[in-house]
Design a protein around this motif. Structure first.
Motif, PDB file in Angstrom:
ATOM      1  N   VAL A 196       0.834  -1.205   0.000  1.00 27.53           N
ATOM      2  CA  VAL A 196       0.000   0.000   0.000  1.00 27.53           C
ATOM      3  C   VAL A 196       0.867   1.253   0.000  1.00 27.53           C
ATOM      4  O   VAL A 196       0.587   2.223  -0.729  1.00 27.53           O
ATOM      5  CB  VAL A 196      -0.955  -0.003   1.217  1.00 27.53           C
ATOM      6  N   GLY A 197       1.935   1.259   0.793  1.00 24.60           N
ATOM      7  CA  GLY A 197       2.817   2.424   0.849  1.00 24.60           C
ATOM      8  C   GLY A 197       3.476   2.715  -0.485  1.00 24.60           C
ATOM      9  O   GLY A 197       3.483   3.865  -0.955  1.00 24.60           O
ATOM     10  N   LEU A 218       3.723   5.671  -5.827  1.00 25.65           N
ATOM     11  CA  LEU A 218       3.697   5.604  -7.284  1.00 25.65           C
ATOM     12  C   LEU A 218       2.521   6.392  -7.863  1.00 25.65           C
ATOM     13  O   LEU A 218       2.655   7.056  -8.895  1.00 25.65           O
ATOM     14  CB  LEU A 218       3.635   4.146  -7.739  1.00 25.65           C
ATOM     15  N   LEU A 219       1.371   6.330  -7.204  1.00 26.86           N
ATOM     16  CA  LEU A 219       0.204   7.079  -7.671  1.00 26.86           C
ATOM     17  C   LEU A 219       0.452   8.580  -7.572  1.00 26.86           C
ATOM     18  O   LEU A 219       0.123   9.337  -8.495  1.00 26.86           O
ATOM     19  CB  LEU A 219      -1.031   6.688  -6.861  1.00 26.86           C
ATOM     20  N   ALA A 221     -10.528  -5.203 -11.780  1.00 24.10           N
ATOM     21  CA  ALA A 221     -11.088  -3.866 -11.993  1.00 24.10           C
ATOM     22  C   ALA A 221     -10.042  -2.792 -11.726  1.00 24.10           C
ATOM     23  O   ALA A 221      -9.896  -1.839 -12.505  1.00 24.10           O
ATOM     24  CB  ALA A 221     -12.300  -3.663 -11.082  1.00 24.10           C
ATOM     25  N   VAL A 222      -9.299  -2.933 -10.632  1.00 17.38           N
ATOM     26  CA  VAL A 222      -8.272  -1.949 -10.282  1.00 17.38           C
ATOM     27  C   VAL A 222      -7.175  -1.906 -11.349  1.00 17.38           C
ATOM     28  O   VAL A 222      -6.672  -0.835 -11.698  1.00 17.38           O
ATOM     29  CB  VAL A 222      -7.674  -2.272  -8.899  1.00 17.38           C
ATOM     30  N   THR A 223      -6.803  -3.072 -11.886  1.00 21.34           N
ATOM     31  CA  THR A 223      -5.781  -3.122 -12.935  1.00 21.34           C
ATOM     32  C   THR A 223      -6.237  -2.373 -14.184  1.00 21.34           C
ATOM     33  O   THR A 223      -5.456  -1.628 -14.799  1.00 21.34           O
ATOM     34  CB  THR A 223      -5.454  -4.583 -13.295  1.00 21.34           C
ATOM     35  N   LEU A 224      -7.492  -2.559 -14.570  1.00 18.11           N
ATOM     36  CA  LEU A 224      -8.026  -1.828 -15.725  1.00 18.11           C
ATOM     37  C   LEU A 224      -7.973  -0.316 -15.488  1.00 18.11           C
ATOM     38  O   LEU A 224      -7.643   0.459 -16.393  1.00 18.11           O
ATOM     39  CB  LEU A 224      -9.460  -2.270 -16.013  1.00 18.11           C
ATOM     40  N   ILE A 225      -8.288   0.086 -14.268  1.00 17.11           N
ATOM     41  CA  ILE A 225      -8.250   1.507 -13.925  1.00 17.11           C
ATOM     42  C   ILE A 225      -6.816   2.025 -13.962  1.00 17.11           C
ATOM     43  O   ILE A 225      -6.536   3.096 -14.524  1.00 17.11           O
ATOM     44  CB  ILE A 225      -8.887   1.739 -12.540  1.00 17.11           C
ATOM     45  N   TYR A 226      -5.887   1.276 -13.374  1.00 10.43           N
ATOM     46  CA  TYR A 226      -4.473   1.675 -13.378  1.00 10.43           C
ATOM     47  C   TYR A 226      -3.949   1.863 -14.804  1.00 10.43           C
ATOM     48  O   TYR A 226      -3.270   2.857 -15.099  1.00 10.43           O
ATOM     49  CB  TYR A 226      -3.625   0.606 -12.687  1.00 10.43           C
ATOM     50  N   ILE A 253       3.154   3.823 -13.558  1.00  8.11           N
ATOM     51  CA  ILE A 253       2.072   3.086 -12.916  1.00  8.11           C
ATOM     52  C   ILE A 253       2.198   1.577 -13.067  1.00  8.11           C
ATOM     53  O   ILE A 253       1.598   0.812 -12.294  1.00  8.11           O
ATOM     54  CB  ILE A 253       0.703   3.561 -13.478  1.00  8.11           C
ATOM     55  N   LEU A 254       2.970   1.106 -14.039  1.00  4.04           N
ATOM     56  CA  LEU A 254       3.094  -0.338 -14.252  1.00  4.04           C
ATOM     57  C   LEU A 254       3.547  -1.104 -13.002  1.00  4.04           C
ATOM     58  O   LEU A 254       3.030  -2.196 -12.732  1.00  4.04           O
ATOM     59  CB  LEU A 254       4.036  -0.620 -15.425  1.00  4.04           C
ATOM     60  N   PRO A 255       4.501  -0.569 -12.211  1.00  2.00           N
ATOM     61  CA  PRO A 255       4.866  -1.297 -10.985  1.00  2.00           C
ATOM     62  C   PRO A 255       3.701  -1.505 -10.020  1.00  2.00           C
ATOM     63  O   PRO A 255       3.717  -2.450  -9.232  1.00  2.00           O
ATOM     64  CB  PRO A 255       5.947  -0.398 -10.356  1.00  2.00           C
ATOM     65  N   CYS A 256       2.680  -0.641 -10.084  1.00  2.00           N
ATOM     66  CA  CYS A 256       1.505  -0.836  -9.220  1.00  2.00           C
ATOM     67  C   CYS A 256       0.810  -2.149  -9.545  1.00  2.00           C
ATOM     68  O   CYS A 256       0.267  -2.810  -8.653  1.00  2.00           O
ATOM     69  CB  CYS A 256       0.524   0.326  -9.389  1.00  2.00           C
TER      70      CYS A 256
END
Length: 210
Positions: free
Chosen positions: A66-67, A72-73, A148-153, A169-172
């Motif tokens: 999370v940190g 990254l965001l 869903a989160v991956t599609l948003i990222y 954002i890819l590392p997320c």
């Protein structure tokens, strides 16, 4: 409201202007659905809303994930602003429109997951009375929320008009894979029936792939 102002500051200050259509579009797509879902949950399921607002992770691995994801965001918003100011990227309108559609699909999946899983918490935990959800999207993949989160990222950078943000954002997405493996380890230990559920539903996030 605080989230709107902070996100706006991270996008528009580096951009040096408010005339950044991609940022306005992204903020509309980000905050309008959050507001709608929040109101619906407040009326229909306040307890689920409380769980979704819980931010304090207890698992060490999850705290790290999370940190790093948060950093990254934040970095992605700042890079997007500077990209717009200095014209580092050129994202064709057709790709921006496609990303817009993918982002909406991600939100639709996310809303459906909220509807199907009353135990859905933002932190990794097993709640009193919790049982395995294995119907709907959960009959297809074990972690539809992370899909869903991956599609948003992946769509967010292109809505913002920046190829460089996509790199940030890819590392997320990789961090999500770590989160999933740790979450399944916890659920196998603490949630009765989850091990059998994993055998019945083979794929974690992408049908026929993984």
């Amino acid at each position: 409201l605080l989230g709107v102002f902070i996100t706006g500051a991270m996008l528009f200050i580096p951009a040096g202007t408010l005339d950044y259509n991609g940022a306005w579009l992204f903020m509309m797509l980000l905050f309008v659905p959050i507001l709608i879902v929040g109101i619906v949950l407040l009326v229909k399921d306040p307890e689920l809303l409380r769980k979704r607002l819980e931010m304090k992770e207890r698992e060490k691995t999850q705290k790290g994930v999370v940190g790093l994801s948060t950093l990254l965001l934040i970095g992605s918003f700042i890079v997007a602003g500077f990209d717009f100011r200095h014209h580092w990227s050129h994202v064709p309108d057709t790709i921006t429109i496609a990303a817009f559609v993918v982002l909406l699909i991600g939100y639709a999946l996310y809303a459906e997951v909220l509807r199907e899983n009353v135990f859905l918490s933002r932190v990794i935990e097993v709640q009193i009375g919790q049982h395995v959800i294995d119907t709907g999207l959960y009959a297809i993949v074990r972690h539809p929320m992370y899909l869903a989160v991956t599609l948003i990222y992946l769509s967010m950078p292109l809505v913002l008009g920046s190829w460089w943000v996509l790199m940030v954002i890819l590392p997320c997405v990789l961090l999500l894979l770590i989160r999933i493996k740790n979450e399944e380890h916890v659920l196998c230990q603490k949630l009765p029936g989850y091990t059998n559920y994993m055998k019945r539903t083979r794929y974690r996030m992408i049908p026929f792939v993984w």
